[in-house]
Each structure stands twice: as C-alpha cells, then as structure tokens.
Scaffold this motif. Structure first.
Motif, mmCIF file in Angstrom:
data_model
loop_
_atom_site.group_PDB
_atom_site.id
_atom_site.type_symbol
_atom_site.label_atom_id
_atom_site.label_comp_id
_atom_site.label_asym_id
_atom_site.label_seq_id
_atom_site.Cartn_x
_atom_site.Cartn_y
_atom_site.Cartn_z
ATOM 1 N N LYS A 148 0.841 -1.195 0.000
ATOM 2 C CA LYS A 148 0.000 0.000 0.000
ATOM 3 C C LYS A 148 0.874 1.241 0.000
ATOM 4 O O LYS A 148 2.020 1.206 0.442
ATOM 5 N N ALA A 149 0.342 2.328 -0.524
ATOM 6 C CA ALA A 149 1.088 3.578 -0.612
ATOM 7 C C ALA A 149 1.400 4.089 0.795
ATOM 8 O O ALA A 149 0.547 4.042 1.688
ATOM 9 N N LEU A 150 2.631 4.553 0.985
ATOM 10 C CA LEU A 150 3.077 5.030 2.293
ATOM 11 C C LEU A 150 3.517 6.478 2.208
ATOM 12 O O LEU A 150 4.204 6.865 1.264
ATOM 13 N N LYS A 151 3.134 7.270 3.194
ATOM 14 C CA LYS A 151 3.586 8.650 3.277
ATOM 15 C C LYS A 151 4.948 8.654 3.964
ATOM 16 O O LYS A 151 5.192 7.884 4.888
ATOM 17 N N VAL A 152 5.829 9.543 3.514
ATOM 18 C CA VAL A 152 7.156 9.662 4.095
ATOM 19 C C VAL A 152 7.343 11.091 4.565
ATOM 20 O O VAL A 152 7.178 12.025 3.772
ATOM 21 N N LYS A 153 7.669 11.260 5.845
ATOM 22 C CA LYS A 153 7.871 12.609 6.381
ATOM 23 C C LYS A 153 9.027 13.288 5.665
ATOM 24 O O LYS A 153 10.071 12.691 5.433
ATOM 25 N N GLY A 154 8.835 14.545 5.312
ATOM 26 C CA GLY A 154 9.887 15.324 4.676
ATOM 27 C C GLY A 154 10.042 15.059 3.195
ATOM 28 O O GLY A 154 10.964 15.556 2.575
#
Length: 115
Positions: free
Chosen positions: A64-70
């Motif tokens: 699944k698509a993952l958000k990455v900080k920065g």
C-alpha cells in the motif's frame, strides 16, 4: 484426523485437540499447524501481510502507498525492496531496508509481502 495430537509447544499441555487443519491448546489458547516449525522462546518470527515468514536478505513488495515525512511524494504500492534486515524496531517497525530514491528506512511487516 490425528489419533494422538502432539502436546502444546508453548505450555506442554497434553489435552490438545484438532480443529480443521489446526491443533489447539485448551489451556493457553495456542493454535498451530502440526509439523510446522514453532518459534521457541527467544526466537522471533516476522510474517508479512499475507502470513509468509520473512528472513534476513529477502525481497519484499510494498502493498500500500506510504507517506514519508519530509518527502513531497511517498512510497508507491508495488515498490520492490531487496535485501531486508529484520530488527527489533520502534513502534512495530521491524524491517530495516534501503529503498531506491528514499534511502535507509524502517517498515512494518504488515505493509509488505514477500516477493
């Protein structure tokens, strides 16, 4: 059907019983498939999102698509990650890896499947 089910590998209870393909312990509630390797104390078994056991050096695919900080863009579903390492991470992050375009990071085993 098993004539004499094996004792529980967790609590050694002799009163185990068969339920479909599993053997169940009535005392501790542990369920296992007979003949399958069971993790002993000190051993840690890490499974992916579909239940496959992961090992160091395996290749996995992000499911699944993952958000990455920065980062303005995240990790897309279907991204292949090679050469993982299993670690005792923080907050359930038990895979240490390098992802092309993002660098070193930790992932949860629940968001990957074995390639």
């Amino acid at each position: 059907m098993i004539e004499n089910p094996p004792p529980c590998p967790v609590c050694s209870c002799a009163y185990t019983y068969e339920m479909n393909a599993l053997v169940v312990c009535p005392e501790c509630g542990h369920e296992w498939v007979p003949g399958e390797a069971v993790a002993m104390e000190g051993e840690r078994v890490v499974k992916d999102s579909v239940g496959n056991v992961l090992h160091d050096g395996d290749s996995v695919v992000v499911v699944k698509a993952l958000k990455v900080k920065g980062s303005p863009s995240g990790i897309k579903a279907g991204t292949k990650v090679r050469g993982i390492r299993l670690v005792d991470g923080v907050d359930g992050h038990d895979i240490d890896c390098k992802i092309d375009g993002f660098g070193a990071m930790q992932l949860k085993s629940s968001v990957v499947r074995k390639a």
